[in-house]
Design a protein around this motif. Sequence first.
Motif, mmCIF file in Angstrom:
data_model
loop_
_atom_site.group_PDB
_atom_site.id
_atom_site.type_symbol
_atom_site.label_atom_id
_atom_site.label_comp_id
_atom_site.label_asym_id
_atom_site.label_seq_id
_atom_site.Cartn_x
_atom_site.Cartn_y
_atom_site.Cartn_z
ATOM 1 N N THR A 313 -48.908 0.528 -17.134
ATOM 2 C CA THR A 313 -49.335 0.002 -15.836
ATOM 3 C C THR A 313 -48.647 -1.324 -15.550
ATOM 4 N N ALA A 314 -48.451 -2.137 -16.586
ATOM 5 C CA ALA A 314 -47.742 -3.408 -16.420
ATOM 6 C C ALA A 314 -46.324 -3.156 -15.907
ATOM 7 N N THR A 315 -45.644 -2.168 -16.496
ATOM 8 C CA THR A 315 -44.295 -1.812 -16.039
ATOM 9 C C THR A 315 -44.312 -1.351 -14.583
ATOM 10 N N ALA A 316 -45.240 -0.451 -14.279
ATOM 11 C CA ALA A 316 -45.309 0.103 -12.922
ATOM 12 C C ALA A 316 -45.557 -0.981 -11.882
ATOM 13 N N PHE A 317 -46.511 -1.866 -12.159
ATOM 14 C CA PHE A 317 -46.888 -2.874 -11.172
ATOM 15 C C PHE A 317 -45.841 -3.966 -11.020
ATOM 16 N N MET A 318 -45.178 -4.345 -12.099
ATOM 17 C CA MET A 318 -44.157 -5.385 -11.935
ATOM 18 C C MET A 318 -42.940 -4.827 -11.181
ATOM 19 N N CYS A 319 -42.727 -3.530 -11.253
ATOM 20 C CA CYS A 319 -41.649 -2.913 -10.476
ATOM 21 C C CYS A 319 -42.055 -2.738 -9.006
ATOM 22 N N LEU A 320 -43.216 -2.129 -8.792
ATOM 23 C CA LEU A 320 -43.645 -1.798 -7.434
ATOM 24 C C LEU A 320 -43.995 -3.038 -6.605
ATOM 25 N N SER A 321 -44.398 -4.126 -7.279
ATOM 26 C CA SER A 321 -44.745 -5.342 -6.538
ATOM 27 C C SER A 321 -43.518 -6.176 -6.174
ATOM 28 N N SER A 322 -42.357 -5.799 -6.716
ATOM 29 C CA SER A 322 -41.142 -6.582 -6.481
ATOM 30 C C SER A 322 -40.564 -6.380 -5.083
ATOM 31 N N GLY A 323 -40.952 -5.271 -4.454
ATOM 32 C CA GLY A 323 -40.401 -4.962 -3.142
ATOM 33 C C GLY A 323 -39.147 -4.116 -3.206
ATOM 34 N N ILE A 324 -38.629 -3.895 -4.420
ATOM 35 C CA ILE A 324 -37.448 -3.039 -4.587
ATOM 36 C C ILE A 324 -37.878 -1.580 -4.470
ATOM 37 N N GLU A 325 -37.265 -0.859 -3.568
ATOM 38 C CA GLU A 325 -37.626 0.532 -3.342
ATOM 39 C C GLU A 325 -37.102 1.415 -4.473
ATOM 40 N N PRO A 326 -37.967 2.217 -5.106
ATOM 41 C CA PRO A 326 -37.498 3.109 -6.175
ATOM 42 C C PRO A 326 -36.644 4.237 -5.615
ATOM 43 N N THR A 327 -35.477 4.427 -6.191
ATOM 44 C CA THR A 327 -34.571 5.493 -5.770
ATOM 45 C C THR A 327 -34.038 6.222 -6.995
ATOM 46 N N GLU A 328 -33.512 7.398 -6.783
ATOM 47 C CA GLU A 328 -32.964 8.191 -7.889
ATOM 48 C C GLU A 328 -31.822 7.455 -8.577
ATOM 49 N N ALA A 329 -31.019 6.705 -7.800
ATOM 50 C CA ALA A 329 -29.879 5.976 -8.361
ATOM 51 C C ALA A 329 -30.313 4.887 -9.337
ATOM 52 N N LEU A 330 -31.525 4.330 -9.139
ATOM 53 C CA LEU A 330 -32.031 3.260 -10.007
ATOM 54 C C LEU A 330 -32.880 3.793 -11.155
ATOM 55 N N SER A 331 -33.046 5.103 -11.247
ATOM 56 C CA SER A 331 -33.935 5.709 -12.238
ATOM 57 C C SER A 331 -33.649 5.210 -13.655
ATOM 58 N N GLY A 332 -34.714 4.833 -14.363
ATOM 59 C CA GLY A 332 -34.566 4.353 -15.728
ATOM 60 C C GLY A 332 -34.623 2.841 -15.813
ATOM 61 N N ALA A 333 -33.958 2.291 -16.835
ATOM 62 C CA ALA A 333 -33.966 0.846 -17.051
ATOM 63 C C ALA A 333 -33.455 0.039 -15.853
ATOM 64 N N PRO A 334 -32.428 0.514 -15.115
ATOM 65 C CA PRO A 334 -31.919 -0.285 -13.993
ATOM 66 C C PRO A 334 -32.975 -0.661 -12.955
ATOM 67 N N TYR A 335 -33.954 0.223 -12.686
ATOM 68 C CA TYR A 335 -34.987 -0.095 -11.697
ATOM 69 C C TYR A 335 -35.862 -1.255 -12.175
ATOM 70 N N VAL A 336 -36.208 -1.250 -13.463
ATOM 71 C CA VAL A 336 -37.023 -2.329 -14.020
ATOM 72 C C VAL A 336 -36.231 -3.633 -14.007
ATOM 73 N N GLN A 337 -34.962 -3.554 -14.392
ATOM 74 C CA GLN A 337 -34.119 -4.749 -14.413
ATOM 75 C C GLN A 337 -33.904 -5.311 -13.008
ATOM 76 N N GLU A 338 -33.675 -4.436 -12.058
ATOM 77 C CA GLU A 338 -33.481 -4.856 -10.668
ATOM 78 C C GLU A 338 -34.748 -5.523 -10.140
#
Length: 471
Positions: A313-338
Motif C-alpha cells: 500500500t505504501a508503494t501504491a500510494f506514493m506512486c498514485l499521490s505523485s500525480g504521475i499517470e500510470p501507463t504501460e510504458a512506465l510499468s515496473g520500477a520506472p513508474y515508482v522511480q518517476e
Amino acid sequence: MFEKLTEFLESINTVLYYPLLIILLLCIGLYFTFKTKFIQIRFLKESISVVLEKPQEEGAVSSFEALMVSTASRVGSGNIVGISTAICLGGYGAVFWMWIVAIIGGASAFIESTLAQIYKKKDKDGTSYGGPAYYIEEGLKSRKLGVIFAVSLILTYAIGFNMLASFNLQTSFMTYDFYNPKKTPFIIGLTLALVTSICIFGGGKRIIKFTSTLVPFMGVIYIIVALIMIVVNISYIPTVFKNIFEDAFNFRAIFGALASSSMMYGIKRGLYSNEAGIGSAPNAAASANISHPVKQGLVQMLSVFIDTLIICTATAFMCLSSGIEPTEALSGAPYVQESLSTFFGSFGNYFISLSLVLFTFTTLIGNLFYVDSNLFYINNKKKPSDKFMLIFRIFAVFVILLGAMSEVKLAWDISDLLMGIMALINLPSILFLSKKAIACLKDYEKQKTEGKDPKFKSKNIGMTENLDYWN
C-alpha cells in the motif's frame, strides 16, 4: 520462439486464474474467514504479542525469526515492481483487489501455517522442519501428492520467482545513462548471483540470522520514504481513493477484458507479493519453537498484512499521490522511480534501486531456504548428498543470472504459472485439513479465556496420529 512460448503460457494462465484460482482463493479464503470468526480482525493484537515471545528452548528458532524468513520471501521486488506493474497494466482498481486478496488470504495463511506446526517434524539436532509437503503426506495420506507439491515449490522459487526477482532488479537501472540493454543486465545478474552464492553456501542458520537483521531495517526505511511522499501530496489522497474504488467496481471494464482487468492484476500481483495460500510460508512456520501451533498461524497471518496492507500500500500510494499517470510504458520500477523523482529528484531513482537490491537479495535467500526444505522432503526426509546440493546451488545461482537477461512478459508468465500450480495443490489440501486447524484455534481460545499461556496437546482436539511433537 520467445513470443510463441509467451503466448502459450498466457493462454494457460488465463484459464488457471479464471475461473479456477479466483474461485479457489476467494471462496476458500472466505470460508476460513467465517469459520475462524474473522480471525484477521479478532486476533490482530494477539498476533503482535505472539511475535515477541521467546522460543521454548534456548537457541531454537523464535516466532520472530520464522516471521522474518517468511517476510524476507514475501517482501521483495513484488512490493515495488509487482504493485507498479499491476497499476500500470490493470488500473487503479488493482490496489483494491490486492487488499481483498490480503484480507481474505490472511485466514488462509493462518490455516496453512497452523497445519505446518501441527505436522512439523523433528530433526536429529532437535530443530523442527515441515511445510505443505509434510501435512499433505501425514494428513491426506498421500506422499505422491506431497512430492508433486514439493517439486512445484522448487520450480516456483528456484526458477520462477528467482528469475523474476533478478529481472525486476535490473529494470530499476534502466533510468540511468550508463544502462546498456546488452551488457548491464548481465553485469547486474552476475553480481547478484555471486553475492547470493556467498550466502547460500553458508547454510540455513546464516539465512535466518541474516534476514532477521536486515528485513525490519529495510522495511522501515522504505515506509518512511513512502510516508514522506504521501504527506507531501496529502491533498491528492482523496482523489487517489476515489480512483481506486471507481476503477475497482467498474465491472463492465473488468468483465469486458478480464485477463487485463484491475481485478485480475490485483489478484495475481497481490498473491505474488503476499503468497497467502500458495504454501510457501508454512515451510518457515514449521521451524518455529512455540508452545501452541496457533501462535505461528497468527504470526504468518501478520506477515501477510505487513507485506500487502503496509508495504504494498505504501508503494501504491506514493506512486498514485505523485500525480504521475500510470501507463504501460512506465510499468515496473520506472513508474515508482518517476513518481519519487517528483519530490526527491534523482535521489528517488537511487533509492528505488537500493531498495530493490535489498528486497531482491532477501527474497532470493528466503526462496532458497524454502527450496532446501523441500529437496530434503523429496529425498525421503534426508539431506541430499553434498555433491547434489553443490550442483543444485550452482544451478540456482545460474538461474538468477539468466533471470536478469530474460524478457519481461516471459518472466512474469513463468512465475504466474508455477505459483498458480502451487496454489492449486495447496488450497484444496488445507481445505480438507482445516477442521484440525480450526479445532486447534478453539483449544487456543479456550486456554486463553482460562488465563493460561496456551500449550497444545494433540489429544485435546481428538488427534490420534503419532506426531513428532504435541503427543
